[in-house]
Design an enzyme around this catalytic site. Structure first.
Site, PDB file in Angstrom:
ATOM      1  N   ASP A 173      28.484  24.023 -10.531  1.00 39.43           N
ATOM      2  CA  ASP A 173      28.237  22.580 -10.414  1.00 39.43           C
ATOM      3  C   ASP A 173      28.135  21.998 -11.824  1.00 39.43           C
ATOM      4  O   ASP A 173      27.435  22.561 -12.661  1.00 39.43           O
ATOM      5  CB  ASP A 173      26.896  22.262  -9.757  1.00 39.43           C
ATOM      6  CG  ASP A 173      26.615  23.014  -8.472  1.00 39.43           C
ATOM      7  OD1 ASP A 173      27.459  23.798  -8.041  1.00 39.43           O
ATOM      8  OD2 ASP A 173      25.532  22.806  -7.921  1.00 39.43           O
ATOM      9  N   ILE A 185      31.222  30.253 -12.472  1.00 42.53           N
ATOM     10  CA  ILE A 185      30.637  28.925 -12.607  1.00 42.53           C
ATOM     11  C   ILE A 185      30.711  28.209 -11.281  1.00 42.53           C
ATOM     12  O   ILE A 185      31.676  28.339 -10.545  1.00 42.53           O
ATOM     13  CB  ILE A 185      31.313  28.024 -13.672  1.00 42.53           C
ATOM     14  CG1 ILE A 185      32.753  27.678 -13.313  1.00 42.53           C
ATOM     15  CG2 ILE A 185      31.263  28.664 -15.026  1.00 42.53           C
ATOM     16  CD1 ILE A 185      33.337  26.576 -14.159  1.00 42.53           C
ATOM     17  N   ASP A 214      26.272  20.288   2.474  1.00 37.77           N
ATOM     18  CA  ASP A 214      26.199  21.748   2.391  1.00 37.77           C
ATOM     19  C   ASP A 214      26.919  22.406   3.574  1.00 37.77           C
ATOM     20  O   ASP A 214      27.489  23.486   3.439  1.00 37.77           O
ATOM     21  CB  ASP A 214      24.712  22.138   2.384  1.00 37.77           C
ATOM     22  CG  ASP A 214      24.491  23.565   1.967  1.00 37.77           C
ATOM     23  OD1 ASP A 214      25.373  24.135   1.311  1.00 37.77           O
ATOM     24  OD2 ASP A 214      23.427  24.126   2.293  1.00 37.77           O
ATOM     25  N   SER A 246      20.813  22.862 -10.093  1.00 44.91           N
ATOM     26  CA  SER A 246      21.457  21.637 -10.576  1.00 44.91           C
ATOM     27  C   SER A 246      20.491  20.500 -10.870  1.00 44.91           C
ATOM     28  O   SER A 246      19.377  20.447 -10.359  1.00 44.91           O
ATOM     29  CB  SER A 246      22.497  21.169  -9.559  1.00 44.91           C
ATOM     30  OG  SER A 246      23.601  22.032  -9.614  1.00 44.91           O
TER      31      SER A 246
HETATM   32  N1  DQQ Z   1      24.472  24.654  -6.315  1.00 46.23           N
HETATM   33  C1  DQQ Z   1      23.214  24.687  -7.014  1.00 46.23           C
HETATM   34  C2  DQQ Z   1      22.279  23.870  -6.200  1.00 46.23           C
HETATM   35  C3  DQQ Z   1      23.193  22.937  -5.500  1.00 46.23           C
HETATM   36  C4  DQQ Z   1      24.356  23.816  -5.158  1.00 46.23           C
HETATM   37  C5  DQQ Z   1      22.788  26.118  -7.187  1.00 46.23           C
HETATM   38  C6  DQQ Z   1      25.632  23.084  -4.894  1.00 46.23           C
HETATM   39  O1  DQQ Z   1      21.303  23.220  -6.980  1.00 46.23           O
HETATM   40  O2  DQQ Z   1      22.573  22.358  -4.391  1.00 46.23           O
HETATM   41  O3  DQQ Z   1      23.705  26.795  -8.012  1.00 46.23           O
HETATM   42  O4  DQQ Z   1      26.749  23.877  -5.130  1.00 46.23           O
END
Ligand code: DQQ
Length: 558
Positions: free
Chosen positions: A96, A54, A302, A156
């Site tokens: 997330d 997760i 990020d 997300s």
């Molecule tokens: N995880 C999601 C994205 C988000 C990122 C993809 C952040 O939508 O930007 O699993 O951990």
């Protein structure tokens, strides 16, 4: 070796063990598949699916009920088939938190999840429900790839409850060209409080990346809000080269969305993931009168995997957001959390009129280890979040419901501990799961070592790395060893260290979580986290308090 002359006193050490006797009826509970390995390392406090990856959070698992609590026993009617997606029960974990909401007496947690293994990939929205934010039931994934607009993944997003009570989910779909587009989904049956099935209208995507938008960095829509003109607004995270952007979109009907002429906010900090934008109420004193409203903008960076926030004035008429002047924007700003916490999301708990924050802790090791143990990632404990009474920062605290997990109490008072000494807290039912409240008093703050000029402006983690748990100083390290083996060869240090010579002559209080000795195994994820604590320890008479939720995972406390 430095002469160690300081002492500290533990005024109160209250260790409250979980679990309390669970209230579920185990006989009626479905039998989830146990994790094949290392169940002893799984969490007690945190939301966590039975297995896989997760990015999101771990819900509480209750050992006496086969590790899944079943509070409303209507859940017991779920068949094992209902726990599958597309006939497979393999679900890896990433996490997330997504679309968290309260609907018809039930809290809903969706989260990023890999149904096929314990590494990131095959991302769907897994779904869990709870009536108390403590005991959770896993439901089948709610949103998973079915259409050209999300064929490569359901990333997300957020939930919004419309004025007529209908919840709508807006999420990022990865389409056939690997573009990031925004899609909506509505409950199939509004009378189902568990909202098990979701329908994606054919008119998706409702927002596609326009000309000039980076189509592979355009994701994570916020919960929407309605302006005085009746239009809905939401924010999407993106980037323009190195500039992170919170792009604003407007809609009259949640179907047709148009971009605003300018971003709500931006910063030179790389891609902004998982933005969150919400109001907080100021106290009358801090507002110099009758109180008022500030708006918080949080972004997940990020590049660093840290989350920063500002708060300030939001003008609904012009959609202008101006952070308070006293707040730094970007990497020098306020962080939500100085530990392992990312991709967070808040929601308004209308049942108790509080704002609750969920975040993902990336509990993962090497790919091989994660595959072997078949899980990775947990959800941090849900926290209430509000603005401090002086209006300078947000304050967070585990939701009060977590205290229902406290069982046997152990009290220790008035312990005098000299430099280099320690004592063991005896009588814990389980050393791997405890809710600890401790208060320390430093005997002589004059012994504090100077705060080195080279550390000014540096990250607390760098100072903690330079002065870790084993480096003796003038005042500190003092605190707790948690999850210690009998011989203390393996232990995780949660400790303070006090320096003199901070701004305005104040002492600098450093708090560290140092798991570097937490295991003798190789290749484990053992990052040290640290923060400078905003307290005037001298004015507090040398006292400082700590609450830590210890759970049976390596190196994490929060
Ligand atoms: N995880 C999601 C994205 C988000 C990122 C993809 C952040 O939508 O930007 O699993 O951990």
């Amino acid at each position: 070796m430095a002469i160690r002359t300081w002492t500290w006193v533990v005024f109160l050490l209250l260790a409250l063990l979980s679990p309390a006797t669970p209230s579920c009826r185990a006989a009626e509970a479905p039998s989830p598949q146990p994790s094949p390995a290392d169940d002893g390392l799984r969490t007690g406090y945190h939301f966590q699916p039975p297995k896989h990856w997760i990015n999101g959070k771990n819900l509480k698992l209750a050992p006496r009920c086969n590790n899944v609590l079943i509070p409303p026993c209507s859940f017991c009617s779920l068949t094992s088939e209902e726990r599958l997606i597309n006939g497979r029960d393999r679900v890896l974990v990433r996490a997330d938190p997504n679309g968290v909401m309260y609907y018809k007496g039930v809290y809903h947690l969706f989260y990023q999840y890999n149904p096929q293994g314990a590494v990131w990939g095959n991302i769907v929205w897994a779904h869990a429900v709870s009536t108390d934010l403590v005991d959770w039931v896993m439901l089948p994934p709610a949103i998973y790839p079915t259409a050209p607009f999300d064929v490569n993944g359901c990333w997300s997003g957020s939930a919004t409850v419309l004025p007529d009570g209908t919840p709508v989910i807006m999420y990022t779909g990865i389409d056939g060209q690997n573009r990031q587009v925004q899609n909506v989904a509505y409950p199939k049956d509004l009378s189902d409080p568990y909202l098990r099935e979701w329908v994606k209208p054919d008119y998706n995507p409702v927002i596609a990346p326009g000309p000039g938008t980076n189509a592979t960095a355009f994701r994570d829509p916020t919960t929407a809000w309605q302006g005085p003109d009746g239009l809905w607004r939401l924010v999407i995270g993106t980037k323009d080269n190195h500039r992170g952007l919170a792009m604003l979109y407007r809609s009259r009907d949640f179907k047709q969305w148009a971009p605003a002429n300018r971003a709500l906010h931006s910063g030179d900090t790389g891609m902004w993931e998982c933005p969150d934008f919400y109001p907080v109420t100021t106290s009358p004193a801090a507002a110099g009168g009758g109180g008022g409203t500030k708006h918080v903008l949080k972004v997940s960076l990020d590049l660093t995997r840290f989350e920063y926030y500002t708060f300030g004035e939001y003008d609904h008429a012009t959609d202008t957001y101006v952070p308070d002047a006293a707040l730094a924007d970007g990497n020098d700003g306020l962080r939500y959390d100085y530990g392992n916490f990312y991709a967070s999301k808040t929601f308004l708990d209308t049942a108790k009129q509080r704002r609750i924050l969920w975040g993902w802790a990336n509990e993962s090791d090497s790919t091989d280890d994660d595959i072997r143990k078949d899980w990775a990632g947990v959800q941090a404990v849900p926290r209430k979040v509000w603005l401090s009474s002086d209006g300078k920062q947000l304050v967070q605290w585990p939701v009060a419901e977590i205290e229902s997990l406290r069982g046997g109490h152990v009290n220790v008072t008035d312990k005098l501990v000299g430099a280099g000494q320690h004592f063991e807290v005896a009588g814990l039912a389980s050393a791997a799961q405890a809710d600890v409240e401790a208060a320390f008093q430093v005997a002589d703050l004059d012994k504090a070592e100077p705060f080195e000029p080279a550390w000014r402006g540096t990250d607390a983690q760098a100072v903690c790395a330079a002065r870790g748990a084993d480096a003796r100083g003038g005042v500190g390290p003092f605190g707790l060893w948690v999850l210690a083996s009998d011989d203390r060869e393996e232990r995780t240090a949660v400790f303070f260290r006090v320096f003199k010579g901070g701004d305005g002559g104040k002492h600098v209080v450093l708090m560290c979580n140092d798991p570097s000795m937490s295991s003798q195994a190789d290749n484990l994820y053992k990052p040290t986290f640290a923060a400078f604590v905003d307290v005037d320890i001298a004015q507090a008479g040398g006292k400082i308090a700590l609450r830590t939720l210890v759970r049976g995972l390596l190196g994490l406390s929060e």
